[in-house]
Design a protein around this motif. Sequence first.
Motif, mmCIF file in Angstrom:
data_model
loop_
_atom_site.group_PDB
_atom_site.id
_atom_site.type_symbol
_atom_site.label_atom_id
_atom_site.label_comp_id
_atom_site.label_asym_id
_atom_site.label_seq_id
_atom_site.Cartn_x
_atom_site.Cartn_y
_atom_site.Cartn_z
ATOM 1 N N SER A 131 12.861 -0.102 6.345
ATOM 2 C CA SER A 131 12.063 -0.912 5.670
ATOM 3 C C SER A 131 10.996 -0.056 4.452
ATOM 4 C CB SER A 131 10.776 -1.981 6.298
ATOM 5 O OG SER A 131 10.224 -1.126 7.094
ATOM 6 N N GLU A 132 10.424 -0.723 3.303
ATOM 7 C CA GLU A 132 9.471 -0.114 2.615
ATOM 8 C C GLU A 132 8.419 0.422 3.216
ATOM 9 O OE1 GLU A 132 10.088 -1.592 -1.931
ATOM 10 O OE2 GLU A 132 9.768 -3.353 -0.270
ATOM 11 N N ILE A 133 7.704 -0.443 3.958
ATOM 12 C CA ILE A 133 6.584 0.233 4.613
ATOM 13 C C ILE A 133 6.680 1.065 5.584
ATOM 14 C CG2 ILE A 133 6.558 -1.473 6.729
ATOM 15 C CD1 ILE A 133 3.761 -1.791 6.238
ATOM 16 N N THR A 181 6.843 4.365 3.575
ATOM 17 C CA THR A 181 5.612 4.559 3.187
ATOM 18 C C THR A 181 4.773 5.273 4.203
ATOM 19 O OG1 THR A 181 5.620 2.748 1.557
ATOM 20 C CG2 THR A 181 3.648 3.629 2.148
ATOM 21 N N LEU A 182 4.721 4.826 5.296
ATOM 22 C CA LEU A 182 3.905 5.272 6.513
ATOM 23 C C LEU A 182 4.649 6.697 6.653
ATOM 24 C CD1 LEU A 182 4.250 2.304 9.026
ATOM 25 C CD2 LEU A 182 2.313 3.048 7.662
ATOM 26 N N ILE A 183 5.853 6.987 6.906
ATOM 27 C CA ILE A 183 6.454 8.239 7.273
ATOM 28 C C ILE A 183 6.038 8.991 6.292
ATOM 29 C CG2 ILE A 183 8.618 9.552 7.436
ATOM 30 C CD1 ILE A 183 9.789 6.805 8.603
ATOM 31 N N GLN A 193 -4.996 7.582 2.965
ATOM 32 C CA GLN A 193 -5.735 6.814 1.985
ATOM 33 C C GLN A 193 -5.054 6.599 0.649
ATOM 34 O OE1 GLN A 193 -10.325 7.178 1.458
ATOM 35 N NE2 GLN A 193 -9.643 9.178 2.301
ATOM 36 N N SER A 194 -3.764 7.376 0.658
ATOM 37 C CA SER A 194 -2.805 7.341 -0.582
ATOM 38 C C SER A 194 -2.213 6.292 -0.576
ATOM 39 C CB SER A 194 -2.058 8.507 -0.616
ATOM 40 O OG SER A 194 -1.254 8.872 0.501
ATOM 41 N N ALA A 199 3.755 1.646 -1.187
ATOM 42 C CA ALA A 199 3.539 2.666 -2.223
ATOM 43 C C ALA A 199 2.721 3.761 -2.080
ATOM 44 C CB ALA A 199 3.511 2.037 -3.692
ATOM 45 N N ILE A 200 2.987 4.971 -2.316
ATOM 46 C CA ILE A 200 1.919 6.065 -2.198
ATOM 47 C C ILE A 200 1.289 6.177 -3.577
ATOM 48 C CG2 ILE A 200 1.773 8.644 -1.647
ATOM 49 C CD1 ILE A 200 2.272 6.983 0.545
#
Length: 365
Positions: free
Chosen positions: A251-253, A256-258, A314-315, A322-323
């Motif tokens: 998944s996209e999230i 992003t998390l990783i 926080q990014s 997204a980062i």
Amino acid sequence: MSYPTYPGGYIYPNELVQGAEYGSVVWVPIIAVYMTLIAIASGSAMLLAIRTVIDIRVLKKLTPLLFIASLSASLVMLLGPLADLRRPDHFYKLLATPHIIPTAENPGVSPIALMAAVMWPLLLVLIVALGVLNNAVPRIKIHVSRWLAVSLSIALLAVSAVWATYHSLLLYTSVARATFYNYLPLIPAEQLIQALVIASGVIAILAVAHRVELAGEEIRTLALIPLAGAGLYAFFRVSETFRIYIYTSGSEIGSTLISALEPLNTLAIVLAIVIAVLSYISYRSGSIKTAAVSGLVSIAWVLGDRWLLTINIQSISRTGIAILPQAMASWIWVAESIALVLFFLFVYLLLTYISPIPGRGVSHE
């Protein structure tokens, strides 16, 4: 799993100032140092309270160090968020008129105000009271001093535990990133463990610096704290990381998390394992110097983990997919962070001058 959030969504003090310009809230690096000092203060205070309730010989011998370390860290730690305020001249209002009672105009309770105006003075009072009581025991009737000591210790344990997990509480009040922290539900337990581990490590460093004489069995008892704590933290964080990969794979999230987690998350796990190994060596050999090396690693470990959870996360954008770039004048915050640490050391040295450390001598290896 869900967590309580501030009514209407909590807004960080610097969000309105920096959000439009940078696209993300940036807690500056000094806040990571501030959270590390909180871990030292709360962990040392918890060990001080435990020593009063339970007769652990090594903690009894190290009581002066625990008292001075917890008090000096507690006295200076609020200078961290003060450096991050846009109007530091209004800092007194946080103590004089804290938002800790909900009103129609301002519903909810501000965790920052609650900690600064209530929990911080309470922490200082309890540390000083327990320290004075420990020194006054010979001059007070045994049954009275014991009752007071147990009562103060229980109160100090509770307040210190709240401080140790304060960072996670503050993180969970952010609606924008609540989804992320639902993937790391063990952060409060991890930070409580880290407080005890870093406190035992710092005390080992101070014991070497002051040449406090410790027997091999006493050193082994002290080494058990980081050995068990770092090992448990590594198990918790590996489990959470595995859970993230399982539930967000593809998944996209998930990506992003990783991206936000790595490589600091892996580094935190590795450092925890290193601390556990060094603590095991200290336990087997009875070496206080090895315990001190483990303490140095624990400082880097806690600071790195706080950086991960304070700065890197926080990014993540509000959409969670997204980062965003982080923009901050690093050299300014590096200088302030160094100044905060130096001031902590100055206060510590001042307190050791006022209250000399007993039991100095050549430590046993």
